[in-house]
Motif scaffolding. Structure first.
Motif, mmCIF file in Angstrom:
data_model
loop_
_atom_site.group_PDB
_atom_site.id
_atom_site.type_symbol
_atom_site.label_atom_id
_atom_site.label_comp_id
_atom_site.label_asym_id
_atom_site.label_seq_id
_atom_site.Cartn_x
_atom_site.Cartn_y
_atom_site.Cartn_z
ATOM 1 N N THR A 288 0.776 -1.120 -0.177
ATOM 2 C CA THR A 288 -0.082 -0.034 0.018
ATOM 3 C C THR A 288 0.998 1.219 0.061
ATOM 4 N N PRO A 293 -1.506 2.018 -4.605
ATOM 5 C CA PRO A 293 -2.946 2.059 -4.593
ATOM 6 C C PRO A 293 -3.664 2.788 -5.905
ATOM 7 N N GLY A 297 -5.353 0.349 -8.237
ATOM 8 C CA GLY A 297 -6.711 0.703 -8.359
ATOM 9 C C GLY A 297 -7.563 -0.649 -7.664
ATOM 10 N N GLU A 298 -8.929 -0.652 -8.107
ATOM 11 C CA GLU A 298 -9.943 -1.625 -7.412
ATOM 12 C C GLU A 298 -9.695 -2.945 -7.908
ATOM 13 N N GLU A 299 -8.868 -2.878 -9.012
ATOM 14 C CA GLU A 299 -8.616 -4.490 -9.518
ATOM 15 C C GLU A 299 -7.157 -5.147 -9.021
ATOM 16 N N TRP A 335 -8.780 -2.312 -16.788
ATOM 17 C CA TRP A 335 -8.240 -1.062 -16.089
ATOM 18 C C TRP A 335 -6.741 -0.673 -16.664
#
Length: 357
Positions: A288, A293, A297-299, A335
Protein backbone atom coordinates in the motif's frame (compact mmCIF):
# COMPACT_ATOMS: atom_id res chain seq x y z
CA UNK A 1 5.82 29.12 -36.83
CA UNK A 2 7.91 25.95 -36.60
CA UNK A 3 9.28 25.18 -33.14
CA UNK A 4 12.43 23.27 -32.29
CA UNK A 5 12.09 20.86 -29.36
CA UNK A 6 14.67 18.61 -27.72
CA UNK A 7 13.53 15.46 -25.91
CA UNK A 8 16.17 14.32 -23.40
CA UNK A 9 16.81 10.56 -23.56
CA UNK A 10 20.14 10.62 -21.71
CA UNK A 11 18.87 8.09 -19.14
CA UNK A 12 18.60 5.43 -21.84
CA UNK A 13 22.26 4.67 -21.24
CA UNK A 14 21.01 2.72 -18.19
CA UNK A 15 19.24 -0.24 -19.77
CA UNK A 16 16.79 -2.51 -17.93
CA UNK A 17 15.51 0.47 -15.90
CA UNK A 18 12.20 2.26 -15.74
CA UNK A 19 13.71 5.49 -17.05
CA UNK A 20 15.10 3.66 -20.09
CA UNK A 21 11.64 2.41 -21.03
CA UNK A 22 10.00 5.75 -20.21
CA UNK A 23 12.29 7.60 -22.61
CA UNK A 24 12.02 4.94 -25.30
CA UNK A 25 8.27 4.47 -25.35
CA UNK A 26 7.35 8.12 -24.82
CA UNK A 27 9.90 9.18 -27.45
CA UNK A 28 8.48 6.79 -30.02
CA UNK A 29 4.94 7.94 -29.25
CA UNK A 30 5.90 11.62 -29.43
CA UNK A 31 7.29 11.05 -32.92
CA UNK A 32 4.17 9.09 -33.88
CA UNK A 33 1.60 11.52 -32.47
CA UNK A 34 3.06 14.90 -33.36
CA UNK A 35 0.23 17.42 -33.53
CA UNK A 36 2.10 20.66 -34.16
CA UNK A 37 4.54 22.10 -36.67
CA UNK A 38 7.74 21.36 -34.77
CA UNK A 39 11.06 19.64 -35.23
CA UNK A 40 11.64 17.10 -32.46
CA UNK A 41 15.29 16.20 -31.82
CA UNK A 42 16.60 13.61 -29.38
CA UNK A 43 19.39 14.34 -26.91
CA UNK A 44 20.85 10.87 -27.03
CA UNK A 45 23.69 8.89 -25.40
CA UNK A 46 26.11 8.03 -28.18
CA UNK A 47 27.12 4.78 -26.47
CA UNK A 48 24.01 2.81 -27.52
CA UNK A 49 22.24 2.12 -30.79
CA UNK A 50 19.72 4.57 -32.18
CA UNK A 51 16.42 3.07 -30.99
CA UNK A 52 14.34 5.67 -32.83
CA UNK A 53 15.51 4.90 -36.36
CA UNK A 54 17.69 6.69 -38.87
CA UNK A 55 15.23 9.40 -39.90
CA UNK A 56 15.33 11.16 -36.53
CA UNK A 57 17.68 14.02 -35.65
CA UNK A 58 20.01 13.00 -32.80
CA UNK A 59 22.11 15.32 -30.65
CA UNK A 60 24.98 13.51 -28.96
CA UNK A 61 25.00 13.63 -25.19
CA UNK A 62 28.46 14.02 -23.67
CA UNK A 63 29.54 13.91 -20.02
CA UNK A 64 31.20 17.29 -20.53
CA UNK A 65 27.73 18.77 -20.96
CA UNK A 66 27.21 18.49 -17.19
CA UNK A 67 29.65 21.37 -16.87
CA UNK A 68 29.34 23.11 -20.23
CA UNK A 69 26.24 22.70 -22.34
CA UNK A 70 26.12 24.06 -25.91
CA UNK A 71 23.84 27.10 -25.98
CA UNK A 72 21.31 25.65 -28.42
CA UNK A 73 20.20 29.23 -29.15
CA UNK A 74 17.71 28.07 -31.76
CA UNK A 75 15.94 25.56 -29.49
CA UNK A 76 12.53 26.64 -28.19
CA UNK A 77 11.80 23.88 -25.68
CA UNK A 78 13.83 21.30 -23.76
CA UNK A 79 11.94 18.33 -22.26
CA UNK A 80 13.89 17.13 -19.21
CA UNK A 81 12.91 13.54 -18.42
CA UNK A 82 14.76 12.98 -15.14
CA UNK A 83 14.15 15.04 -12.00
CA UNK A 84 17.81 15.00 -10.88
CA UNK A 85 19.26 15.59 -14.33
CA UNK A 86 22.46 17.58 -14.75
CA UNK A 87 21.69 18.26 -18.41
CA UNK A 88 19.88 21.50 -19.19
CA UNK A 89 20.22 24.32 -21.71
CA UNK A 90 22.67 26.97 -20.64
CA UNK A 91 21.25 29.66 -18.38
CA UNK A 92 20.72 32.86 -20.26
CA UNK A 93 19.17 31.19 -23.30
CA UNK A 94 15.51 31.69 -24.13
CA UNK A 95 14.87 27.95 -24.23
CA UNK A 96 11.81 26.93 -22.22
CA UNK A 97 12.01 23.79 -20.04
CA UNK A 98 9.35 21.17 -19.37
CA UNK A 99 10.40 18.86 -16.55
CA UNK A 100 8.93 15.40 -15.87
CA UNK A 101 9.21 14.36 -12.21
CA UNK A 102 9.07 10.61 -11.58
CA UNK A 103 9.51 10.39 -7.82
CA UNK A 104 11.11 11.65 -4.65
CA UNK A 105 12.27 8.15 -3.74
CA UNK A 106 15.45 9.46 -2.15
CA UNK A 107 13.29 10.53 0.81
CA UNK A 108 12.08 6.93 1.34
CA UNK A 109 15.31 5.01 0.94
CA UNK A 110 16.88 5.58 4.36
CA UNK A 111 19.58 7.88 3.04
CA UNK A 112 21.51 10.14 5.39
CA UNK A 113 20.08 13.56 6.20
CA UNK A 114 22.97 15.13 4.28
CA UNK A 115 22.17 13.14 1.13
CA UNK A 116 18.47 13.90 1.39
CA UNK A 117 19.27 17.63 1.63
CA UNK A 118 21.63 17.36 -1.35
CA UNK A 119 19.05 15.66 -3.57
CA UNK A 120 16.28 18.01 -2.45
CA UNK A 121 18.44 21.01 -3.39
CA UNK A 122 19.26 19.42 -6.74
CA UNK A 123 15.57 18.80 -7.40
CA UNK A 124 14.64 22.32 -6.27
CA UNK A 125 17.22 23.85 -8.62
CA UNK A 126 15.76 21.84 -11.51
CA UNK A 127 12.21 22.85 -10.60
CA UNK A 128 13.31 26.49 -10.51
CA UNK A 129 14.70 26.07 -14.05
CA UNK A 130 11.41 24.57 -15.32
CA UNK A 131 8.66 26.54 -17.02
CA UNK A 132 6.30 23.56 -16.87
CA UNK A 133 6.25 20.73 -14.30
CA UNK A 134 4.73 17.29 -14.94
CA UNK A 135 4.23 14.57 -12.30
CA UNK A 136 3.61 10.97 -13.38
CA UNK A 137 1.02 10.34 -10.64
CA UNK A 138 -1.10 12.16 -8.08
CA UNK A 139 1.17 10.68 -5.43
CA UNK A 140 4.24 12.36 -6.96
CA UNK A 141 2.33 15.65 -7.27
CA UNK A 142 1.48 15.52 -3.56
CA UNK A 143 5.12 14.75 -2.70
CA UNK A 144 6.31 17.76 -4.70
CA UNK A 145 3.80 20.06 -3.06
CA UNK A 146 4.83 18.82 0.38
CA UNK A 147 8.62 18.92 0.03
CA UNK A 148 9.41 21.56 -2.61
CA UNK A 149 8.76 25.23 -3.32
CA UNK A 150 6.98 25.36 -6.67
CA UNK A 151 7.10 29.18 -6.88
CA UNK A 152 3.42 29.20 -7.81
CA UNK A 153 3.90 26.95 -10.84
CA UNK A 154 1.06 24.47 -11.46
CA UNK A 155 1.79 20.74 -11.66
CA UNK A 156 0.28 18.73 -14.51
CA UNK A 157 -0.32 14.99 -14.14
CA UNK A 158 0.47 12.78 -17.12
CA UNK A 159 0.35 9.06 -16.37
CA UNK A 160 2.94 6.80 -17.99
CA UNK A 161 1.78 4.51 -20.75
CA UNK A 162 1.72 0.75 -20.97
CA UNK A 163 4.59 -1.04 -22.71
CA UNK A 164 2.49 -4.11 -23.53
CA UNK A 165 0.37 -4.10 -26.68
CA UNK A 166 -2.83 -6.15 -27.06
CA UNK A 167 -1.37 -8.06 -30.00
CA UNK A 168 1.53 -9.22 -27.83
CA UNK A 169 -0.82 -10.38 -25.08
CA UNK A 170 -2.90 -12.38 -27.57
CA UNK A 171 0.23 -13.90 -29.08
CA UNK A 172 1.52 -15.17 -25.75
CA UNK A 173 -1.85 -16.39 -24.58
CA UNK A 174 -2.10 -18.60 -27.64
CA UNK A 175 1.54 -19.68 -27.75
CA UNK A 176 2.39 -23.30 -27.05
CA UNK A 177 6.09 -22.73 -26.39
CA UNK A 178 5.71 -21.26 -22.92
CA UNK A 179 4.54 -24.35 -21.11
CA UNK A 180 7.93 -24.92 -19.49
CA UNK A 181 7.09 -22.05 -17.13
CA UNK A 182 5.02 -23.48 -14.30
CA UNK A 183 1.62 -21.95 -13.61
CA UNK A 184 2.10 -21.98 -9.82
CA UNK A 185 4.55 -19.13 -10.03
CA UNK A 186 4.82 -15.76 -8.35
CA UNK A 187 6.65 -13.28 -10.59
CA UNK A 188 8.09 -9.81 -10.10
CA UNK A 189 10.42 -7.57 -12.06
CA UNK A 190 12.26 -4.34 -11.32
CA UNK A 191 15.62 -2.98 -10.28
CA UNK A 192 16.71 -5.37 -7.54
CA UNK A 193 17.43 -3.19 -4.51
CA UNK A 194 16.06 -2.51 -1.04
CA UNK A 195 13.45 0.05 -2.10
CA UNK A 196 11.71 -2.61 -4.18
CA UNK A 197 11.35 -4.62 -0.95
CA UNK A 198 11.79 -7.93 -2.79
CA UNK A 199 13.38 -9.57 0.26
CA UNK A 200 9.93 -9.94 1.88
CA UNK A 201 8.64 -12.13 -0.96
CA UNK A 202 10.14 -15.50 0.15
CA UNK A 203 7.88 -15.31 3.22
CA UNK A 204 4.90 -15.77 0.89
CA UNK A 205 6.18 -19.25 -0.01
CA UNK A 206 5.71 -20.65 3.49
CA UNK A 207 2.80 -23.07 3.71
CA UNK A 208 2.31 -23.60 -0.03
CA UNK A 209 4.07 -25.00 -3.11
CA UNK A 210 4.44 -21.74 -5.04
CA UNK A 211 7.67 -20.74 -6.73
CA UNK A 212 9.08 -17.21 -6.94
CA UNK A 213 10.97 -15.60 -9.82
CA UNK A 214 12.55 -12.16 -9.35
CA UNK A 215 13.90 -10.51 -12.51
CA UNK A 216 15.80 -7.28 -13.08
CA UNK A 217 19.23 -5.74 -12.90
CA UNK A 218 20.86 -6.07 -9.46
CA UNK A 219 22.22 -2.61 -8.69
CA UNK A 220 22.75 -2.98 -4.95
CA UNK A 221 25.70 -5.23 -4.14
CA UNK A 222 24.73 -8.18 -1.97
CA UNK A 223 20.98 -7.56 -1.99
CA UNK A 224 20.30 -10.61 -4.16
CA UNK A 225 22.31 -12.76 -1.73
CA UNK A 226 20.32 -11.28 1.15
CA UNK A 227 17.07 -12.37 -0.50
CA UNK A 228 18.41 -15.89 -1.00
CA UNK A 229 19.65 -16.07 2.60
CA UNK A 230 16.11 -15.39 3.81
CA UNK A 231 14.78 -18.07 1.47
CA UNK A 232 17.34 -20.54 2.81
CA UNK A 233 16.43 -19.73 6.40
CA UNK A 234 12.77 -20.42 5.59
CA UNK A 235 13.55 -23.69 3.79
CA UNK A 236 12.23 -22.44 0.44
CA UNK A 237 15.53 -21.75 -1.34
CA UNK A 238 14.79 -24.39 -3.99
CA UNK A 239 11.69 -22.41 -4.98
CA UNK A 240 13.32 -18.98 -5.44
CA UNK A 241 15.12 -17.81 -8.59
CA UNK A 242 16.75 -14.43 -9.18
CA UNK A 243 17.32 -14.26 -12.93
CA UNK A 244 19.06 -10.90 -13.32
CA UNK A 245 18.05 -8.88 -16.42
CA UNK A 246 15.80 -10.69 -18.88
CA UNK A 247 14.75 -10.03 -22.46
CA UNK A 248 11.35 -8.58 -23.32
CA UNK A 249 10.34 -11.99 -24.71
CA UNK A 250 11.27 -13.71 -21.44
CA UNK A 251 9.33 -11.08 -19.50
CA UNK A 252 6.23 -11.72 -21.62
CA UNK A 253 6.56 -15.46 -21.02
CA UNK A 254 6.66 -14.99 -17.26
CA UNK A 255 3.78 -12.50 -17.31
CA UNK A 256 1.71 -14.81 -19.47
CA UNK A 257 2.28 -17.89 -17.32
CA UNK A 258 2.60 -16.72 -13.72
CA UNK A 259 -0.17 -17.34 -11.20
CA UNK A 260 0.17 -13.86 -9.72
CA UNK A 261 2.37 -10.77 -10.05
CA UNK A 262 3.74 -9.47 -6.74
CA UNK A 263 5.16 -5.99 -6.15
CA UNK A 264 5.84 -4.96 -2.52
CA UNK A 265 7.80 -1.78 -3.36
CA UNK A 266 8.20 0.93 -0.72
CA UNK A 267 9.33 3.72 -3.09
CA UNK A 268 7.57 4.05 -6.42
CA UNK A 269 6.49 6.97 -8.59
CA UNK A 270 4.28 4.96 -10.94
CA UNK A 271 4.99 1.21 -10.92
CA UNK A 272 4.94 0.37 -14.62
CA UNK A 273 5.48 -3.41 -14.10
CA UNK A 274 2.11 -3.51 -12.34
CA UNK A 275 0.31 -2.23 -15.44
CA UNK A 276 2.29 -4.60 -17.64
CA UNK A 277 1.13 -7.58 -15.56
CA UNK A 278 -2.47 -6.34 -15.52
CA UNK A 279 -2.33 -6.10 -19.34
CA UNK A 280 -2.09 -9.88 -19.30
CA UNK A 281 -5.13 -10.04 -17.03
CA UNK A 282 -2.98 -11.13 -14.11
CA UNK A 283 -3.97 -10.69 -10.50
CA UNK A 284 -1.50 -8.39 -8.77
CA UNK A 285 -0.56 -8.29 -5.10
CA UNK A 286 0.87 -4.91 -4.06
CA UNK A 287 2.04 -3.03 -1.02
CA UNK A 288 0.00 0.00 0.00
CA UNK A 289 3.06 2.24 -0.26
CA UNK A 290 3.44 5.37 -2.38
CA UNK A 291 1.52 5.39 -5.68
CA UNK A 292 0.60 1.69 -5.88
CA UNK A 293 -3.00 2.01 -4.60
CA UNK A 294 -3.52 4.74 -7.21
CA UNK A 295 -2.07 2.69 -10.08
CA UNK A 296 -3.41 -0.76 -9.10
CA UNK A 297 -6.85 0.61 -8.25
CA UNK A 298 -9.84 -1.55 -7.46
CA UNK A 299 -8.58 -4.47 -9.56
CA UNK A 300 -5.50 -5.06 -7.37
CA UNK A 301 -5.02 -6.97 -4.11
CA UNK A 302 -3.06 -5.24 -1.35
CA UNK A 303 -0.84 -6.26 1.56
CA UNK A 304 -1.71 -4.44 4.78
CA UNK A 305 1.89 -4.95 5.92
CA UNK A 306 5.13 -6.43 4.63
CA UNK A 307 6.43 -7.45 8.05
CA UNK A 308 7.70 -11.02 8.41
CA UNK A 309 4.87 -12.51 10.49
CA UNK A 310 2.17 -10.90 8.36
CA UNK A 311 3.73 -12.16 5.14
CA UNK A 312 4.17 -15.70 6.45
CA UNK A 313 0.55 -15.74 7.60
CA UNK A 314 -0.54 -14.40 4.22
CA UNK A 315 1.37 -17.15 2.42
CA UNK A 316 -0.08 -19.86 4.63
CA UNK A 317 -3.73 -18.83 4.70
CA UNK A 318 -4.58 -16.29 1.99
CA UNK A 319 -2.48 -16.24 -1.16
CA UNK A 320 -3.84 -19.48 -2.67
CA UNK A 321 -7.39 -18.24 -2.05
CA UNK A 322 -6.59 -15.11 -4.07
CA UNK A 323 -4.94 -17.09 -6.86
CA UNK A 324 -7.93 -19.45 -7.07
CA UNK A 325 -10.55 -16.71 -6.71
CA UNK A 326 -12.97 -15.67 -9.46
CA UNK A 327 -11.36 -14.90 -12.81
CA UNK A 328 -11.51 -11.15 -13.43
CA UNK A 329 -8.96 -11.04 -16.24
CA UNK A 330 -11.20 -9.04 -18.57
CA UNK A 331 -11.80 -6.39 -15.89
CA UNK A 332 -8.09 -6.28 -15.04
CA UNK A 333 -7.15 -5.80 -18.72
CA UNK A 334 -9.72 -3.02 -19.03
CA UNK A 335 -8.18 -1.22 -16.06
CA UNK A 336 -4.70 -1.50 -17.59
CA UNK A 337 -6.03 -0.23 -20.91
CA UNK A 338 -6.50 3.29 -19.58
CA UNK A 339 -2.71 3.76 -19.48
CA UNK A 340 -1.44 4.51 -22.99
CA UNK A 341 1.80 5.97 -24.34
CA UNK A 342 -0.11 7.46 -27.28
CA UNK A 343 -2.42 9.22 -24.84
CA UNK A 344 0.56 10.41 -22.79
CA UNK A 345 2.31 11.70 -25.93
CA UNK A 346 -0.76 13.68 -26.99
CA UNK A 347 -0.94 15.25 -23.51
CA UNK A 348 2.74 16.19 -23.70
CA UNK A 349 2.29 17.72 -27.17
CA UNK A 350 -0.55 19.84 -25.76
CA UNK A 351 1.70 20.98 -22.94
CA UNK A 352 4.53 21.76 -25.39
CA UNK A 353 2.17 24.03 -27.32
CA UNK A 354 0.86 25.63 -24.14
CA UNK A 355 4.39 26.46 -22.94
CA UNK A 356 5.58 27.72 -26.30
CA UNK A 357 2.56 29.92 -27.00
Amino acid sequence: MSYKIIFDTERMKHKHTGLYFFCKHLGLSLLKNQTTDAKLSLYYPDSIKKDFGDQVHYIKQKSLHKFWMPRFNNVDLWHSTYQLSSYFPSKGTKTKVLSTIHDLNFLKEGKSVQKEKYYLKKLQDNLDRADCIVAISKYVKNDLEQHCDLRGKPIHIVYNGNNIETEIVNQYHSAENNQHIRKQLLFTIGTVNHKKNFHVLPYLLVGNDLELVISGIVNEIGYDKYILSIAKELGVLDRVVITGPITEEEKYQYLSNCAMFVFPSIAEGFGLPVIEAMSFGKKVLLSTNTCLPEIGGEEAFFLDSTEKDYMINFGKFHIMNLINSTDRSSHIKKWAGQFSWDMAAKQYWNLYEEVLK
